[in-house]
Design an enzyme around this catalytic site. Structure first.
Site, PDB file in Angstrom:
ATOM      1  N   THR A  48      -8.270   0.769 -12.919  1.00  0.00           N
ATOM      2  CA  THR A  48      -7.719   0.153 -14.129  1.00  0.00           C
ATOM      3  C   THR A  48      -8.092  -1.325 -14.199  1.00  0.00           C
ATOM      4  OG1 THR A  48      -5.838   1.661 -14.006  1.00  0.00           O
ATOM      5  CG2 THR A  48      -5.602  -0.246 -15.423  1.00  0.00           C
ATOM      6  N   THR A  49      -7.938  -2.021 -13.080  1.00  0.00           N
ATOM      7  CA  THR A  49      -8.251  -3.449 -13.036  1.00  0.00           C
ATOM      8  C   THR A  49      -9.736  -3.695 -13.255  1.00  0.00           C
ATOM      9  OG1 THR A  49      -6.449  -3.662 -11.440  1.00  0.00           O
ATOM     10  CG2 THR A  49      -7.874  -5.566 -11.696  1.00  0.00           C
ATOM     11  N   TYR A 111      -2.172  10.255 -22.235  1.00  0.00           N
ATOM     12  CA  TYR A 111      -2.186  10.594 -23.657  1.00  0.00           C
ATOM     13  C   TYR A 111      -1.923  12.077 -23.912  1.00  0.00           C
ATOM     14  CZ  TYR A 111      -3.087  10.832 -28.601  1.00  0.00           C
ATOM     15  OH  TYR A 111      -2.947  11.071 -29.940  1.00  0.00           O
ATOM     16  N   TYR A 137      -2.782   8.800  -8.136  1.00  0.00           N
ATOM     17  CA  TYR A 137      -2.324   7.519  -8.686  1.00  0.00           C
ATOM     18  C   TYR A 137      -1.198   7.792  -9.676  1.00  0.00           C
ATOM     19  CZ  TYR A 137      -2.785   2.852 -10.921  1.00  0.00           C
ATOM     20  OH  TYR A 137      -2.554   1.602 -11.424  1.00  0.00           O
ATOM     21  N   ARG A 142       1.551   3.285 -17.465  1.00  0.00           N
ATOM     22  CA  ARG A 142       0.240   3.357 -18.121  1.00  0.00           C
ATOM     23  C   ARG A 142       0.010   4.723 -18.773  1.00  0.00           C
ATOM     24  NH1 ARG A 142      -3.975  -0.746 -18.626  1.00  0.00           N
ATOM     25  NH2 ARG A 142      -3.467  -2.335 -17.093  1.00  0.00           N
ATOM     26  N   LYS A 165      -1.166   6.430  -4.551  1.00  0.00           N
ATOM     27  CA  LYS A 165      -0.884   5.057  -4.955  1.00  0.00           C
ATOM     28  C   LYS A 165       0.353   5.117  -5.845  1.00  0.00           C
ATOM     29  CE  LYS A 165      -2.700   1.130  -7.591  1.00  0.00           C
ATOM     30  NZ  LYS A 165      -3.807   0.629  -8.459  1.00  0.00           N
ATOM     31  N   ILE A 207      -2.639  -1.172  -2.758  1.00  0.00           N
ATOM     32  CA  ILE A 207      -3.840  -1.324  -3.575  1.00  0.00           C
ATOM     33  C   ILE A 207      -3.494  -2.422  -4.559  1.00  0.00           C
ATOM     34  CG2 ILE A 207      -5.413  -0.229  -5.205  1.00  0.00           C
ATOM     35  CD1 ILE A 207      -4.991   2.395  -3.696  1.00  0.00           C
TER      36      ILE A 207
END
Length: 296
Positions: A48-49, A111, A137, A142, A165, A207
């Protein structure tokens, strides 16, 4: 018990962009070198980052290949290959494995989402298709999805699903996860403000976004926990709590890229739909960086 992918602080590394929006591989290499020199324990590329959601397939694979080649075995390279399309996640995960990634990071489908049974089917399909370990994750903020503890426990039975994560921000959930799953799966904090709490419950590391600006200190925070020196770890957690929080003044990675630019890196801009930080937030972030003597 499965082999641990890494123990310590991994950086969820940004993707630096040139002014024209292309990937700045030269700067990415410099950032990777700096992270490793300052004790970062693993590199997570295209998460994502790293703005993977705005990358073309070619850029995504090229960034993974670059990170693997540049890191050259110094630390593990973990490739983000998650998708809300299972077939696409399988294909991308295979490509990342072929590129030499040591492990994969797979976010829950977003989504379109799915049911808990669907999560088992989705992650199992990817895990069956590769021969490298997978980090699940969980980041409901998000994705709009939270993984039930029972779902994680079921997935942990798969030989290739090695870790999670955990970024729900719910310490009670993290405690239940570790209590229920035990040695079946490693747990990493996905939030920099919860490193010590999660490690006190048995987590293996973090992380991190914070590692971009204070890699050595983030590594030491985790190392103190691993040495059962929670007094020193807590001091670092509290000392840098303001910085960890300010790196999320706006949607990640907007603030961390701004911070990297402020401290002297050429991180470049974010890609749309992410936009530049507001002036007020920039001023607050700069003041915090200056407080910690990070702006030269």
């Amino acid at each position: 018990m499965k082999n641990t992918i890494f123990t310590g602080a991994a950086v969820a590394i940004i993707t630096p962009f040139n002014a024209d929006g292309s990937v700045n591989y030269e700067e990415l290499g410099r950032i990777i070198d700096d992270q490793i020199a300052n004790s970062t324990d693993a590199i997570v590329i295209c998460g994502t980052t790293g703005e993977a959601s705005t990358m073309t397939d070619e850029e995504h694979i090229e960034c993974i290949k670059f990170a693997v080649k540049h890191t050259d075995g110094r630390v593990p390279v973990i490739a983000g290959t998650g998708s809300n399309d299972t077939k696409y996640a399988v294909e991308l995960s295979k490509e990342a494995e072929s590129a030499g990634a040591d492990a994969l990071l797979l976010v829950t489908p977003y989504y379109n989402k799915t049911t808990q049974r669907g999560l088992v089917a989705h992650f199992t399909a990817v895990a069956d298709a590769v021969n490298i370990p997978i980090i699940l994750y969980n980041v409901p903020g998000r994705t709009g999805m939270n993984m039930d503890v029972a779902t994680v426990k079921e997935l942990a039975k798969h030989k290739n699903i090695a870790a999670i994560k955990e970024a729900s921000g719910n310490i009670s959930y993290a405690a239940k996860l570790i209590a229920e799953c035990g040695d079946m799966i490693d747990v990493y904090s996905g939030n920099d403000d919860m490193i010590v709490p999660i490690m006190s419950l048995g987590g293996k590391g973090v992380i991190s976004v914070l590692s971009h600006v204070i890699p050595k200190e983030t590594h030491m925070m985790v190392q103190y926990c691993l040495e059962n020196n929670f007094a020193e770890a807590t001091k670092l957690q509290i000392e840098y709590l303001d910085l960890a929080n300010d790196l999320f003044l706006e949607v990640n990675p907007i603030p961390v890229k701004e911070a990297m630019n402020m401290v002297g890196w050429n991180a470049g801009p974010c890609r749309l739909p992410l936009v530049e930080m507001t002036d007020d937030h920039k001023a607050k972030l700069r003041a915090t960086l200056e407080k910690h003597n990070l702006i030269k």
